[in-house]
Design an enzyme around this catalytic site. Sequence first.
Site, PDB file in Angstrom:
ATOM      1  N   ARG A  88       0.788  -1.235   0.000  1.00  6.42           N
ATOM      2  CA  ARG A  88       0.000   0.000   0.000  1.00  6.42           C
ATOM      3  C   ARG A  88       0.820   1.285   0.000  1.00  6.42           C
ATOM      4  O   ARG A  88       0.247   2.371  -0.122  1.00  6.42           O
ATOM      5  CB  ARG A  88      -0.993  -0.020   1.155  1.00  6.42           C
ATOM      6  N   THR A 125       2.129  -5.733   4.128  1.00  2.00           N
ATOM      7  CA  THR A 125       1.565  -5.082   2.943  1.00  2.00           C
ATOM      8  C   THR A 125       1.349  -3.584   3.190  1.00  2.00           C
ATOM      9  O   THR A 125       1.037  -2.845   2.267  1.00  2.00           O
ATOM     10  CB  THR A 125       0.204  -5.698   2.558  1.00  2.00           C
ATOM     11  N   GLY A 133      -1.180 -11.155   9.105  1.00  2.14           N
ATOM     12  CA  GLY A 133      -1.095 -12.614   9.135  1.00  2.14           C
ATOM     13  C   GLY A 133      -2.075 -13.286  10.070  1.00  2.14           C
ATOM     14  O   GLY A 133      -2.072 -14.510  10.181  1.00  2.14           O
ATOM     15  N   GLU A 160      -5.017 -14.100   9.893  1.00  2.00           N
ATOM     16  CA  GLU A 160      -5.943 -15.084   9.322  1.00  2.00           C
ATOM     17  C   GLU A 160      -5.322 -16.476   9.340  1.00  2.00           C
ATOM     18  O   GLU A 160      -5.972 -17.456   9.011  1.00  2.00           O
ATOM     19  CB  GLU A 160      -6.311 -14.711   7.879  1.00  2.00           C
ATOM     20  N   THR A 218      -2.730  -8.080  14.769  1.00  2.00           N
ATOM     21  CA  THR A 218      -1.716  -7.496  13.886  1.00  2.00           C
ATOM     22  C   THR A 218      -2.090  -6.070  13.475  1.00  2.00           C
ATOM     23  O   THR A 218      -3.258  -5.758  13.274  1.00  2.00           O
ATOM     24  CB  THR A 218      -1.535  -8.346  12.620  1.00  2.00           C
ATOM     25  N   ASP A 251     -13.564 -10.830  13.154  1.00  2.00           N
ATOM     26  CA  ASP A 251     -12.555 -10.184  12.292  1.00  2.00           C
ATOM     27  C   ASP A 251     -12.826  -8.687  12.159  1.00  2.00           C
ATOM     28  O   ASP A 251     -12.592  -8.090  11.114  1.00  2.00           O
ATOM     29  CB  ASP A 251     -12.516 -10.860  10.900  1.00  2.00           C
ATOM     30  N   ASN A 266     -13.223  -1.092   4.865  1.00  2.00           N
ATOM     31  CA  ASN A 266     -11.962  -1.797   5.094  1.00  2.00           C
ATOM     32  C   ASN A 266     -10.799  -0.806   5.037  1.00  2.00           C
ATOM     33  O   ASN A 266     -10.941   0.338   5.416  1.00  2.00           O
ATOM     34  CB  ASN A 266     -11.837  -2.966   4.102  1.00  2.00           C
ATOM     35  N   TRP A 267      -9.672  -1.222   4.511  1.00  7.23           N
ATOM     36  CA  TRP A 267      -8.468  -0.382   4.567  1.00  7.23           C
ATOM     37  C   TRP A 267      -8.476   0.759   3.555  1.00  7.23           C
ATOM     38  O   TRP A 267      -7.656   1.671   3.630  1.00  7.23           O
ATOM     39  CB  TRP A 267      -7.210  -1.229   4.337  1.00  7.23           C
ATOM     40  N   MET A 290       1.978 -19.107  -7.584  1.00  5.50           N
ATOM     41  CA  MET A 290       1.154 -20.210  -7.080  1.00  5.50           C
ATOM     42  C   MET A 290       2.051 -21.034  -6.155  1.00  5.50           C
ATOM     43  O   MET A 290       2.986 -21.686  -6.602  1.00  5.50           O
ATOM     44  CB  MET A 290       0.630 -21.054  -8.246  1.00  5.50           C
TER      45      MET A 290
HETATM   46 CA    CA Z   1      -8.391  -9.983   9.433  1.00  5.49          CA
END
Ligand code: CA
Length: 741
Positions: free
Chosen positions: A164, A208, A224, A226, A283, A348, A435-436, A689
Amino acid sequence: MRTFILTITQLVVSVPLLFGLGCSDPGTPQQASQPVQVEQPGKGSVEHIRQVTLAVDDEALRNADANQGDWLTYGRNYKEDRYSELDQIGKHNLNQLGLAWTIELGSRRGLQATPLVVDGIMFFSGTWSVVYAVDARKGEIIWKYDPQVPRETAAKLCCGVVNRGVALYKGSVFVGTLDGRLVSIDAATGSLNWEVKTVPDNTFYTITGAPRVANGKVLIGNGGAELKNIRGYVTAYDAETGEQTWRFYTVPGNPAEPFEHPDLEQAAKTWTGEWWTKGGGGTAWDSIVYDPELNLVYIGVGNGSPWNRLERSPEGGDNLYLSSIVAVKADTGEYVWHYQTTPGDTWDYTATQPMILADLEIEGKPRNVLMQAPKNGFFYVLDRVTGEFISAEAYTYVNWAKGIDSNGRPIEVAGARYEDGRMHWISPSSHGGHNWFPMSYNRKTGMAYLPGVEKSGAYVHDINKAPGDRYAGSSPRKLYYDVVYDQHPDAHKPGAVDGRLFAYDPLKQQVVWEVPQKFFYNGGLLSTANGLLFQGDAEGKFSIRDVDDGRVLWQYDVLTGVIGSPITYMVDGEQYVSLLVEWGGGQGQYRKVVDRLYTGKLYTFKLGGNAPAPERLPPIEKPLLTLTTDASPLEIGRGYNVYMYNCAGCHNPLGGGGGAIPDLVRINEGMFAILDKIVLEGALASVGMPNFGDWLNGAQVEDLKSFLLYAAEAFRTGMPAGEYRAQLSKMQELADTPQGK
Ligand code: CA
């Protein structure tokens, strides 16, 4: 001084040879005896970049509002309000606003950054934490720094290989890399100054978010939560040397060991059970705001890990400092105050969303406030000196709480904690009401403008979590759970997915206007004193709206979905607007609302701009797999479990055509034939991947293939969605019996 000049001389000689691009006017090498010539170097040259970026010091950052021509820090200034007073571009001349230039970046996984600009030199981060310097006068890349993030890092990310933003300070550019490093780059040359690993090895930590600079220190958090065993923290490093100055842990560790800082002893009293064995979460992956007036740093703390409080703190408790805003001293990282938006988070509901500082008059008194619209659906105004709760109201539809009481505590709705083992539909979803994506606070209108989400989510206390399961969330992965709507009668039903752009009055605590948006994943906002509101959206439109009513005044087709945030700045007397355009990130990985995705580009606009627009290409529709399977229901059921527990995080839902990464029922037969090599040996690791060889075996990949062919056939033959779900539910239940396993 002498050393400084010599350094410049060496660079002037070497850099054009090394970088070539954009350094077309490096000037004549300076002699050490002629320092005066350094003051007016050719713009875009190494010495020019060095000069203007060295000038970005504490004072320049504090005075960003007196310097409207540059965009020096993530949110434009230390208030992070994304509000500009530039007015060359206005409602009266938007018909002359056109494309100045674009730069093709060639990437495909999502550009989320807010670029920074100083005297026409732009710095931004792209996919895989790559950093670019651009000459905004010419629209040319000056240098590119690739931190060489190992591609298997993608397996640790909930939401794409995105970044970001960068920070700029005294001649250096700072970036946090996906694999957890903080890197300092020479702004003039793009060469490495230093890098430091900010996370332990072999963990699920990732970065990020954009670093922030406070008093000579660079602050960086991580993400992290999640995934398993993550305990959040923010670290401050000396900007010059990379030495660690302080670290603030957002949740307590094992109380049998010494607490890292004294306040954690109190925080630990709000936890139960053996939370430290699961990490706890918390986090700080996005918003970290420095307040130079109070010399405080506000940390936006994330969700619990696992999400479900029952799984991490079984006897309850508020679980400090999850979902909180914590103020610490900028110089030492010592705790000052905290405010918890969601006590005992179980949904969350991060409080990592952007925070904006403002000085507002509230009930006749001037207050230094902090504003945030965290995921939980309430817009908060806090006193940032003390952390005192001032006000909060719902800015979106909320059904987990009836409101916030006078002490600032949510009034929870019975059953919202989904502890009964059935599946509940709760609003907002884990995407939050916001959200962000950055909001903007306009000092002129007194309104906040937000990219919002109108969406409910399914939550379940998953009794079938496998011991080796990497996922810490509560999104249901069993089709046979009972759905509970009754306690939440107004919950948006499955499939209702919506975005909304809205203006919010923080004093009156109410929505002033809102416009629906097709999809809930849209870029951040910028507003100006002369009444313009800028945003790129999921539908591939970059719009300028009227701040007063949200009406579109100007629009440009950027072809593909936007998740970046626009900036505005001046170069040689002309106002520019820039926006990074490339679909990807969390939702963008597996969904899109445009008919084709395009590689990443940096778009820049100015009055009279008439550069050619990037070409629109024909839509792409990949066919469904036509191979058939004679696999048994048990095999298909097992394959569905493999998919849900390993692949769905990035590849769900199937059938719709995918987003920045492929829809697994629309891959070609050649790819399908080597799926075992891709999944178990990392055949496509170079493109991101990950190798799942540590988690899966050959028999599981065979089951996965059976499920994918079953699903492809169901979609191809037009099986009704209800029947598909019912059949698959039976097969999954069969696979979950003791015999099935
Ligand atoms: Ca989360």
